[in-house]
Enzyme design. Sequence first.
Site, PDB file in Angstrom:
ATOM      1  N   PRO A 222     -23.547 -33.315 -41.478  1.00  0.00           N
ATOM      2  CA  PRO A 222     -22.502 -34.467 -40.887  1.00  0.00           C
ATOM      3  C   PRO A 222     -21.076 -34.088 -41.502  1.00  0.00           C
ATOM      4  O   PRO A 222     -20.976 -33.629 -42.596  1.00  0.00           O
ATOM      5  CB  PRO A 222     -23.013 -35.753 -41.510  1.00  0.00           C
TER       6      PRO A 222
ATOM      7  N   LEU B 172     -20.641 -34.078 -47.851  1.00  0.00           N
ATOM      8  CA  LEU B 172     -21.672 -33.033 -48.000  1.00  0.00           C
ATOM      9  C   LEU B 172     -21.000 -31.607 -47.799  1.00  0.00           C
ATOM     10  O   LEU B 172     -21.968 -30.604 -47.683  1.00  0.00           O
ATOM     11  CB  LEU B 172     -22.537 -33.313 -47.020  1.00  0.00           C
ATOM     12  N   GLY B 173     -19.867 -31.549 -47.980  1.00  0.00           N
ATOM     13  CA  GLY B 173     -19.179 -30.197 -48.023  1.00  0.00           C
ATOM     14  C   GLY B 173     -19.335 -29.506 -46.556  1.00  0.00           C
ATOM     15  O   GLY B 173     -19.164 -28.137 -46.665  1.00  0.00           O
ATOM     16  N   SER B 174     -19.012 -30.171 -45.620  1.00  0.00           N
ATOM     17  CA  SER B 174     -19.221 -29.435 -44.342  1.00  0.00           C
ATOM     18  C   SER B 174     -18.234 -28.533 -44.023  1.00  0.00           C
ATOM     19  O   SER B 174     -18.255 -27.358 -43.619  1.00  0.00           O
ATOM     20  CB  SER B 174     -19.256 -30.535 -43.141  1.00  0.00           C
TER      21      SER B 174
ATOM     22  N   ALA C 249     -16.316 -26.591 -46.136  1.00  0.00           N
ATOM     23  CA  ALA C 249     -16.569 -25.426 -46.989  1.00  0.00           C
ATOM     24  C   ALA C 249     -17.692 -24.616 -46.273  1.00  0.00           C
ATOM     25  O   ALA C 249     -17.474 -23.170 -46.314  1.00  0.00           O
ATOM     26  CB  ALA C 249     -16.438 -25.656 -48.441  1.00  0.00           C
TER      27      ALA C 249
ATOM     28  N   ASP D  96     -16.406 -27.817 -54.311  1.00  0.00           N
ATOM     29  CA  ASP D  96     -17.185 -27.836 -52.860  1.00  0.00           C
ATOM     30  C   ASP D  96     -17.358 -26.238 -52.685  1.00  0.00           C
ATOM     31  O   ASP D  96     -18.570 -25.599 -52.366  1.00  0.00           O
ATOM     32  CB  ASP D  96     -16.455 -28.239 -51.628  1.00  0.00           C
TER      33      ASP D  96
HETATM   34  O1  PMV Z   1     -15.787 -35.650 -50.142  1.00  0.00           O
HETATM   35  P1  PMV Z   1     -16.236 -34.102 -50.886  1.00  0.00           P
HETATM   36  O2  PMV Z   1     -17.689 -33.824 -50.699  1.00  0.00           O
HETATM   37  O3  PMV Z   1     -15.300 -32.948 -50.208  1.00  0.00           O
HETATM   38  O4  PMV Z   1     -16.043 -34.170 -52.268  1.00  0.00           O
HETATM   39  C1  PMV Z   1     -14.556 -34.403 -52.798  1.00  0.00           C
HETATM   40  C2  PMV Z   1     -14.651 -34.161 -54.346  1.00  0.00           C
HETATM   41  C3  PMV Z   1     -13.688 -34.954 -54.983  1.00  0.00           C
HETATM   42  O5  PMV Z   1     -13.839 -34.543 -56.216  1.00  0.00           O
HETATM   43  C4  PMV Z   1     -13.246 -36.116 -54.698  1.00  0.00           C
HETATM   44  C5  PMV Z   1     -12.380 -34.114 -54.520  1.00  0.00           C
HETATM   45  C6  PMV Z   1     -12.203 -32.732 -55.098  1.00  0.00           C
HETATM   46  O6  PMV Z   1     -11.240 -31.557 -54.633  1.00  0.00           O
HETATM   47  O7  PMV Z   1     -13.086 -32.069 -56.111  1.00  0.00           O
END
Ligand code: PMV
Length: 307
Positions: free
Chosen positions: A95, A100-102, A104, A146
């Site tokens: 999603p 969840l890193g979609s 990247a 990520d």
């Molecule tokens: O929302 P996500 O899964 O891309 O995670 C971001 C993580 C943060 O620490 C909020 C931002 C970052 O760049 O590490």
Amino acid sequence: MTAEASAPAKAILFGEHAVVYGQPAIAVPISGLRAFASVQPSSAGLRITAADLDIPVNIDAESVDNALALTAKLVLKALGVSPPQVTIAIRSDIPIASGLGSGASVATALARALCQAVGARLSESALNEMIYEVEKIHHGTPSGIDNTVIVYERPVYFVRGQPLETLTIGAPFSLIIADTGKSASTRDAVAGVRELYDSDPAGVQALLDAIGALVIRARAAIETGQVVDLGELMTSNHQLLRKLTVSSPELDNLVSAALDAGALGAKLSGGGRGGNMIALVTPETRTQVAAALTLAGAVHTITTEVR
Ligand code: PMV
């Protein structure tokens, strides 16, 4: 000839947001949830297609603001090759905008497929640096966690700007990832924490330090297989993230539902303000926690084992 490459989703177990300010964080790949990129011959130059997109790639363009086109450009530039005559079709089970890193993951799958299409290889560290550049389009000032966990597909203990440290899992454990159904912008959540920091540097620094201390304890709990401690640390991390204003009523509701149903711990994961939460479960509590999360409004739950 066709080729396919893929990359996993990820979940941040500890330390999101604080990681942007130099604190450690822990993240794991979710290998069962992936983005795929498949290569088909084409006579129309290099094109990238996704659900509702069809992007011609012009690697000579000065500035590229599309993440997929930028990924292709960086890969071809690093390899010093011209664009192959292929279409790369992207599909993803991850999603979007839900922590969840979609972004990247899709970029990593695309970069790998493009390498296959031109018959070249990129080292994982070169790929990781490239995906970090692409992440800037999504996140502005990403910490790099990520891209690192996704490219290496290993549990990581991550400190911004420091060499990669992978984690040993002392005893496998299970997580339920539950989706609030509300997408949220990580960029906005990160900007929100920055504003809070600027308005009260000492107060926010104390919260960030508390998260960092907790991540160090979580690492020890993971490496020695102390799942009960791990659960408690997750819930404490959630409380600190609430103070950083990155939770939401939906996330708090799912965290409470998971804990009430017997989860060992629960917290939001990723940028927050929507997206997903994670709950630590045992084989005995897994079914009831997943059912409780669905009843509490989760639109989707996934169980994953960390090993
Ligand atoms: O929302 P996500 O899964 O891309 O995670 C971001 C993580 C943060 O620490 C909020 C931002 C970052 O760049 O590490």
